[in-house]
Design an enzyme around this catalytic site. Structure first.
Site, short mmCIF file in Angstrom:
data_model
loop_
_atom_site.label_atom_id
_atom_site.label_comp_id
_atom_site.label_asym_id
_atom_site.label_seq_id
_atom_site.Cartn_x
_atom_site.Cartn_y
_atom_site.Cartn_z
N LEU A 164 -11.03 14.25 -6.85
CA LEU A 164 -10.11 13.14 -7.14
C LEU A 164 -10.19 12.58 -8.61
O LEU A 164 -8.98 11.96 -8.99
CB LEU A 164 -10.59 11.75 -6.23
N ASP A 165 -11.18 12.87 -9.57
CA ASP A 165 -10.90 12.44 -10.71
C ASP A 165 -9.89 13.43 -11.49
O ASP A 165 -9.17 12.91 -12.10
CB ASP A 165 -12.27 12.86 -11.60
N VAL A 166 -9.97 14.65 -10.95
CA VAL A 166 -8.95 15.50 -11.58
C VAL A 166 -7.42 15.31 -11.07
O VAL A 166 -6.69 15.26 -11.76
CB VAL A 166 -9.26 17.07 -11.16
#
Length: 395
Positions: A164-166
């Site tokens: 989800l960061d990416v």
């Protein structure tokens, strides 16, 4: 070759993974991305550490320029405002309100530069009860239901990489491109509010669609291990030396699988005639396939199934993947030179465009590496002024 975003200047105030990935994507496309860190550094202690440098940081912050600036000082804030006047985009993943308290939130900055594009990629976005809460990838995964559908029936399991960061960083970069295009049409800047929560929910689109119409406890609302809620066979299978993943999504593909395994009789087996039948009898079907794969090595199973045009892959470790020929063919490991580490390889760009591809030319550099270049070029500071600011702890 010039990048499509050449001439666009981005002030990158982000840290860790979410925001920096957005900055890296823009830099791959040719933007001048200036990463601004406090004099003591930001997220430069993430392992592995080699010769005092974070390899994690070097990969994530490729193609950028690096300056230091202490925004906790009045003089540092004034210098930042001067940089804003000669820039196009401000990128941040600080919690909403943090930059406002420093006097450099969107409302403050658009008074300085009316067409500034202010991009925030935070955990929960602005103006809601969750805005000020701390957020990490796996916290968001828990909140949007990812753990509810990932893992074993009695054991939620997180994803390996912080996906989800990416993905949030990618959405932030996408929104930035839209804002840049809008500015080219209208001359107007804007505020971009990306929330990891929203992106996480978006990533769950198939499950959300399912539970909206099939309800709580449905196949879209539970952990199925390595199986798929709507198609079969579509799972992980044991081999002599590891595992393979086999995916079929139609009757035709299932028939090919049967032929590949020399089990054509399964095609007319009443338990497996349609996809619905196969999903209903998935335990029996998986047991049959698992018996076949268990008699083969992973490579042998993959080679046989690919001859029949079946989607299959051997389960690999990251250390195996970097040796995969396709990595070289697709130019996904590129050579760069780091001032402390010498010649190293880092991840290349997945942005393959025929005219304006993403290009990775430089690694993430040591802290403050471009101080003299940037402060001289953009703010006409002398080296003496820069040294004085350094001694005062401003840069």
């Amino acid at each position: 070759m010039k990048g499509v975003l050449e001439g666009i200047r981005v002030l990158d105030l982000s840290f860790a993974l979410n925001g920096p990935i957005a900055g890296r994507i823009l830099a791959e496309l040719g933007a001048e991305v200036i990463k601004i860190e406090p004099p003591w550094g930001s997220a430069r202690d993430f392992a592995p550490i080699v010769n005092g440098e974070s390899i994690n940081f070097i990969f994530i912050n490729a193609n950028k320029k690096f300056i230091t600036l202490n925004l906790k000082t009045k003089e540092g804030v004034e210098i930042f405002k001067k940089l804003v006047r000669v820039s196009d985009v401000v990128l941040t993943n600080y919690r909403p309100g943090v930059l406002d308290k420093l006097g450099i939130g969107y409302e403050d900055l658009k008074k300085i530069k009316s067409d500034i594009i202010f991009v925030s990629s935070s955990g929960f976005g602005y103006n809601n009860p969750y805005s000020s809460l701390p957020a990490y990838d796996y916290i968001i995964q828990a909140m949007v239901g990812m753990y509810g559908v990932t893992g074993l029936e009695d054991l939620p399991i997180k994803t390996g990489p912080a996906i989800l960061d990416v993905i949030s960083g990618t959405f932030a970069a996408l929104a930035t491109l839209a804002a840049i295009h809008y500015k080219s049409l209208t001359g107007k800047g804007q505020f971009v509010d990306i929330a990891m929560f929203d992106v996480g929910l978006y990533a769950m689109i198939e499950n959300i669609a399912g539970v909206m119409f099939e309800g709580k406890g449905s196949r879209f609302d539970k952990r199925l291990g390595n199986r798929h809620p709507v198609t079969a066979p579509y799972a992980l299978y044991k081999t002599k030396d590891g595992y393979v993943f086999i995916a079929t999504a139609s009757d035709e593909q299932f028939h090919k699988l049967c032929k590949a395994m020399k089990m054509e009789h399964l095609i007319n087996d009443k338990r497996f005639l349609t996809n619905d039948d196969r999903v209903k009898h998935v335990e029996e079907l998986d047991a049959i396939i698992n018996e076949w794969t268990s008699s083969k090595s992973s490579k042998e199973a993959v080679n046989i199934l690919r001859e029949y045009d079946i989607a299959v892959a051997e389960i690999k470790q990251p250390s195996d993947v970097i040796k995969e020929p396709l990595v070289t063919i697709r130019n996904m490991l590129v050579d760069v030179t780091h001032p402390k580490l010498g010649n190293i390889k880092i991840l290349g760009s997945p942005l393959k465009l025929s005219e304006t591809p993403g290009i990775v030319k430089e690694p993430g550099y040591p802290i403050g590496y471009h101080n003299i270049e940037i402060y001289k070029k953009l703010l006409n500071m002398s080296e003496k002024e820069i040294e004085e600011l350094k001694l005062k702890g401003i840069i």
